[in-house]
Design a protein around this motif. Structure first.
Motif, PDB file in Angstrom:
ATOM      1  N   ARG A 239      -3.322  -2.491   8.154  1.00 40.02           N
ATOM      2  CA  ARG A 239      -2.559  -1.695   9.104  1.00 40.02           C
ATOM      3  C   ARG A 239      -3.433  -1.158  10.225  1.00 40.02           C
ATOM      4  O   ARG A 239      -2.944  -0.505  11.137  1.00 40.02           O
TER       5      ARG A 239
ATOM      6  N   PHE B 202      -0.356  -3.793   4.762  1.00 36.93           N
ATOM      7  CA  PHE B 202      -1.813  -3.896   4.800  1.00 36.93           C
ATOM      8  C   PHE B 202      -2.171  -5.281   5.307  1.00 36.93           C
ATOM      9  O   PHE B 202      -1.573  -6.247   4.817  1.00 36.93           O
TER      10      PHE B 202
ATOM     11  N   ASP C 222       9.534  10.331   4.593  1.00 36.76           N
ATOM     12  CA  ASP C 222       9.213   9.920   5.968  1.00 36.76           C
ATOM     13  C   ASP C 222      10.327   9.128   6.650  1.00 36.76           C
ATOM     14  O   ASP C 222      10.137   8.604   7.739  1.00 36.76           O
TER      15      ASP C 222
ATOM     16  N   THR D  13       0.847  -1.208   0.000  1.00 39.98           N
ATOM     17  CA  THR D  13       0.000   0.000   0.000  1.00 39.98           C
ATOM     18  C   THR D  13       0.876   1.249   0.000  1.00 39.98           C
ATOM     19  O   THR D  13       0.534   2.239  -0.624  1.00 39.98           O
ATOM     20  N   GLY D  14       2.016   1.180   0.698  1.00 40.88           N
ATOM     21  CA  GLY D  14       2.928   2.325   0.716  1.00 40.88           C
ATOM     22  C   GLY D  14       3.389   2.666  -0.703  1.00 40.88           C
ATOM     23  O   GLY D  14       3.320   3.818  -1.136  1.00 40.88           O
TER      24      GLY D  14
ATOM     25  N   ARG E   7       5.808   7.424  13.100  1.00 38.11           N
ATOM     26  CA  ARG E   7       5.312   6.203  12.443  1.00 38.11           C
ATOM     27  C   ARG E   7       5.260   5.047  13.437  1.00 38.11           C
ATOM     28  O   ARG E   7       4.347   4.225  13.391  1.00 38.11           O
TER      29      ARG E   7
ATOM     30  N   LEU F  97       0.621   4.129  -2.747  1.00 43.42           N
ATOM     31  CA  LEU F  97       0.360   5.535  -2.380  1.00 43.42           C
ATOM     32  C   LEU F  97       1.429   6.448  -2.966  1.00 43.42           C
ATOM     33  O   LEU F  97       1.130   7.526  -3.490  1.00 43.42           O
ATOM     34  N   ARG F  98       2.689   5.997  -2.886  1.00 44.22           N
ATOM     35  CA  ARG F  98       3.775   6.836  -3.419  1.00 44.22           C
ATOM     36  C   ARG F  98       3.595   7.035  -4.938  1.00 44.22           C
ATOM     37  O   ARG F  98       3.884   8.089  -5.475  1.00 44.22           O
TER      38      ARG F  98
ATOM     39  N   MET G  66       1.144  11.216   4.975  1.00 39.95           N
ATOM     40  CA  MET G  66       2.318  10.336   4.872  1.00 39.95           C
ATOM     41  C   MET G  66       3.594  11.052   5.313  1.00 39.95           C
ATOM     42  O   MET G  66       4.419  10.478   6.022  1.00 39.95           O
TER      43      MET G  66
ATOM     44  N   GLN H 202       1.695   9.814   9.559  1.00 42.77           N
ATOM     45  CA  GLN H 202       0.385   9.293   9.994  1.00 42.77           C
ATOM     46  C   GLN H 202      -0.185   8.335   8.953  1.00 42.77           C
ATOM     47  O   GLN H 202       0.216   8.377   7.781  1.00 42.77           O
ATOM     48  N   LEU H 203      -1.140   7.545   9.379  1.00 47.31           N
ATOM     49  CA  LEU H 203      -1.763   6.627   8.432  1.00 47.31           C
ATOM     50  C   LEU H 203      -2.763   7.389   7.588  1.00 47.31           C
ATOM     51  O   LEU H 203      -3.403   8.329   8.079  1.00 47.31           O
ATOM     52  N   VAL H 204      -2.899   6.968   6.332  1.00 46.57           N
ATOM     53  CA  VAL H 204      -3.932   7.591   5.504  1.00 46.57           C
ATOM     54  C   VAL H 204      -5.263   6.888   5.794  1.00 46.57           C
ATOM     55  O   VAL H 204      -5.297   5.830   6.423  1.00 46.57           O
TER      56      VAL H 204
HETATM   57  P1  AMP Z   1       5.170   1.946   4.093  1.00 47.77           P
HETATM   58  O1  AMP Z   1       5.762   2.100   2.742  1.00 47.77           O
HETATM   59  O2  AMP Z   1       4.372   0.694   4.234  1.00 47.77           O
HETATM   60  O3  AMP Z   1       6.153   2.161   5.199  1.00 47.77           O
HETATM   61  O4  AMP Z   1       4.068   3.144   4.234  1.00 47.77           O
HETATM   62  C1  AMP Z   1       4.425   4.510   4.181  1.00 47.77           C
HETATM   63  C2  AMP Z   1       3.240   5.353   4.608  1.00 47.77           C
HETATM   64  O5  AMP Z   1       2.140   5.124   3.740  1.00 47.77           O
HETATM   65  C3  AMP Z   1       2.683   5.067   5.999  1.00 47.77           C
HETATM   66  O6  AMP Z   1       3.361   5.725   7.015  1.00 47.77           O
HETATM   67  C4  AMP Z   1       1.258   5.593   5.861  1.00 47.77           C
HETATM   68  O7  AMP Z   1       1.196   7.007   5.904  1.00 47.77           O
HETATM   69  C5  AMP Z   1       0.911   5.179   4.446  1.00 47.77           C
HETATM   70  N1  AMP Z   1       0.307   3.809   4.421  1.00 47.77           N
HETATM   71  C6  AMP Z   1       0.852   2.724   3.840  1.00 47.77           C
HETATM   72  N2  AMP Z   1       0.001   1.679   3.955  1.00 47.77           N
HETATM   73  C7  AMP Z   1      -1.053   2.115   4.658  1.00 47.77           C
HETATM   74  C8  AMP Z   1      -2.245   1.499   5.120  1.00 47.77           C
HETATM   75  N3  AMP Z   1      -2.507   0.203   4.899  1.00 47.77           N
HETATM   76  N4  AMP Z   1      -3.128   2.253   5.819  1.00 47.77           N
HETATM   77  C9  AMP Z   1      -2.894   3.549   6.042  1.00 47.77           C
HETATM   78  N5  AMP Z   1      -1.789   4.178   5.664  1.00 47.77           N
HETATM   79  C10 AMP Z   1      -0.862   3.495   4.966  1.00 47.77           C
END
Ligand code: AMP
Length: 418
Positions: free
Chosen positions: A121, A119, A168, A64-65, A177, A68-69, A86, A90-92
């Motif tokens: 999360r 995910f 982040d 999911t990260g 985080r 989102l990116r 992000m 914080q979580l989205v």
């Molecule tokens: P990661 O790449 O998994 O470390 O995620 C980086 C950032 O993306 C997190 O700190 C959140 O802001 C957002 N994010 C990633 N996955 C999720 C998720 N399943 N639910 C909510 N926010 C997420």
């Protein structure tokens, strides 16, 4: 043509319509998929481990990260909504996550399985995942938690931050985080703890060691799965001999209804008496009796790697029965083989066999058996042909030669399963 998550299952036009309709219930439960979620704090090594796992187990990777990116890089509306959260660690919102993940999953129904990284999360996302799995007629098989102490996470993330370019990966956001992880993500484990799919590995070890801990869990899960073969072919095509030999070579239980029924008659059991009465009146053995004997076989066969069915299903009704029986035992059909022998050769073989046995002792009987197969069993093969790539094997030639062809197909089928 639409493909389900099972590479061999192709949906008919009608099923395809149902598949695209989220409110319909499509009765293909795909238990051949392997769905895994990697769990752990930021910096646990989920991304690193994923790279290896998706190659080894041919899984479709969903981070999911990363998704989102990508949204942020593409400057989409979703990306704009997510970016400030992000970069603050914080979580989205769950709403955003549902949107990005649903698109990815439903666009890739042909996957062998999914590997989720990051995910679920939140506790709510655990329910969301459950719903998505139901929509794909599958389920989550493993939730693997990579355990690392907080200080190690921070160290690793700071190191990664030197080259990752991620907004982040700096000390303040990393701490935030981790707070989010403790408050919102750790409760996810309560969701899974009692479901028997939760496992923990030691994430402090070096990468290869963690990989082997995870692989071991996945291999254990895969080894629980049965490999079930349906062996079709006309009478005289050699199904019996090849079925027995396959069972021996691959550690499968050979199920041939005709033989089981004969044994019951010889034993004089209750079932045997019913079977005998049916035989004497020239009737087919009632399906309820057949169901009972197969059910007993499935229940009493321990430590087998799968089943090989010969002479069953013989009718369309029995094919539905088999689907139900296998589903009840949390398994399904893995491969369908069809031995092909030209009609003249079948007649010659049956005639030869008739000289030494109680069956096939007249031309009329031989023709009757072949016709019966054509009438009742051919539609069954046709039914399966809509959903499976049935493997046709040339059944002509010496037994050993044909068997090597059959065994090679099974070997390939087992290998392709993963
Ligand atoms: P990661 O790449 O998994 O470390 O995620 C980086 C950032 O993306 C997190 O700190 C959140 O802001 C957002 N994010 C990633 N996955 C999720 C998720 N399943 N639910 C909510 N926010 C997420």
């Amino acid at each position: 043509m639409y493909f389900t998550a099972h590479p061999e299952i192709r949906l008919s036009a009608n099923q395809e319509k149902q598949y695209n309709n989220p409110y319909s219930v499509l009765l293909i439960i795909d238990i051949s998929m392997l769905n895994i979620a990697l769990f752990g704090p930021p910096g646990a090594g989920k991304g690193t481990q994923s790279e290896f796992l998706i190659n080894k187990y041919k899984l479709f990777y969903i981070s999911t990260g990363d998704l989102l990116r990508k949204e942020i890089a593409n400057k989409t509306k979703l990306g704009q909504e997510a970016v400030s959260l992000m970069s603050a660690g914080q979580l989205v919102s769950d709403e955003i996550i549902v949107q990005i993940i649903e698109n990815t999953i439903t666009q890739n129904p042909q996957a062998n399985g999914f590997l989720f990284d990051g995910f679920p999360r939140t506790y709510v996302q655990a329910y969301i995942l459950q719903g998505l799995m139901i929509k794909l007629h599958t389920s989550l098989n493993l939730l693997i938690s990579i355990h690392v102490p907080e200080e190690l996470s921070v160290q690793r993330l700071l190191k990664r931050g030197e080259s990752s370019g991620r907004l982040d990966d700096n000390d303040t956001v990393i701490r935030k985080r981790l707070v989010e992880y403790h408050e919102k993500t750790l409760p996810v484990l309560d969701f899974y703890r009692n479901q028997g799919i939760f496992h923990e590995v030691d994430g402090t070890k070096e990468v290869a060691n963690v990989t082997s801990q995870i692989s071991q869990l996945i291999d254990d899960e895969l080894s629980k799965r049965l490999y079930n073969i349906l062996l079709f072919g006309y009478p005289g095509s050699g199904r019996g001999q090849h079925g027995r030999a396959l069972a021996q070579r691959f550690g499968l239980e050979y199920i041939t209804t005709g033989k089981i029924l004969e044994t019951e008659i010889m034993r004089g059991s209750k079932i045997g008496k019913r079977v005998q009465a049916a035989y004497e009146q020239g009737q087919l053995v009632p399906d309820e009796v057949v169901v009972q004997i197969i059910e007993e076989k499935l229940e009493n066969s321990k430590d087998v790697k799968g089943f090989i069915f010969k002479g069953f299903p013989r009718t369309l009704v029995q094919s539905y029965i088999l689907d139900g029986l296998l589903q009840k035992h949390d398994t399904n059909i893995s491969q369908i083989l069809e031995l092909e022998v030209p009609p003249l050769d079948l007649i010659i073989r049956l005639d030869e066999r008739g000289k030494s046995g109680p069956y096939d002792n007249s031309t009329a009987n031989i023709v009757k058996r072949l016709k019966e197969h054509e009438l009742k069993t051919s539609p069954v093969i046709e039914k399966y042909r809509q959903n499976f790539d049935i493997v046709k094997i040339n059944g002509l030639g010496p037994f050993e030669e044909v068997f090597e062809r059959v065994a090679a197909e099974v070997e390939m089928g087992i290998k392709n399963k993963r």
